[in-house]
Design an enzyme around this catalytic site. Structure first.
Site: not given
Length: 127
Positions: A32, A73, A80
């Site tokens: 990411e 995170e 997600e």
């Protein structure tokens, strides 16, 4: 009686299995861009704290805050991925879940920034 789909490890094997899952999670979140940016922010922040003469305790608190940011995170990325798997089409519920995860990350970034600003400012201006 049916056999369980997954065999649960116990004792030391459980510890090893959990460590391998955590490592896999770290490797996943490392893909990411946001996480890599936060990692860079962490390195620069620790360097800045060292440059201004922050105490070991102040650096430990910064590390703890950044660990909180990294975990947030990772959880945001997990949310997600689950939303994209369950509901690939745009849905308001999916959007809300992603927005809430993003807000949680933003709160942790703000906490890191506020703390860094306080400590660096204290050392620069009140020495």
């Amino acid at each position: 009686m049916t056999k369980p789909a997954v065999t649960k490890e116990t004792g030391f094997r459980h510890f090893i299995a959990a460590a391998s899952y955590s490592w896999a999670g770290f490797l996943r979140v490392l893909k990411e861009a946001a996480f890599r940016q936060e990692l860079g922010f962490f390195v620069l922040s620790i360097a800045a704290l060292a440059l201004v003469g922050a105490t070991a305790g102040e650096i430990v608190v910064a590390v703890l805050l950044f660990l909180g940011l990294f975990s947030m995170e990772a959880m945001n990325t997990a949310v997600e991925e689950v939303i994209d798997r369950i509901s690939p089409e745009i849905s308001i519920v999916g959007k809300h879940a992603k927005d809430l995860g993003s807000f949680a990350v933003t709160c942790m970034i703000a906490a890191c920034c506020l703390y860094l600003g306080f400590v660096i400012g204290k050392h620069l201006f009140f020495g």
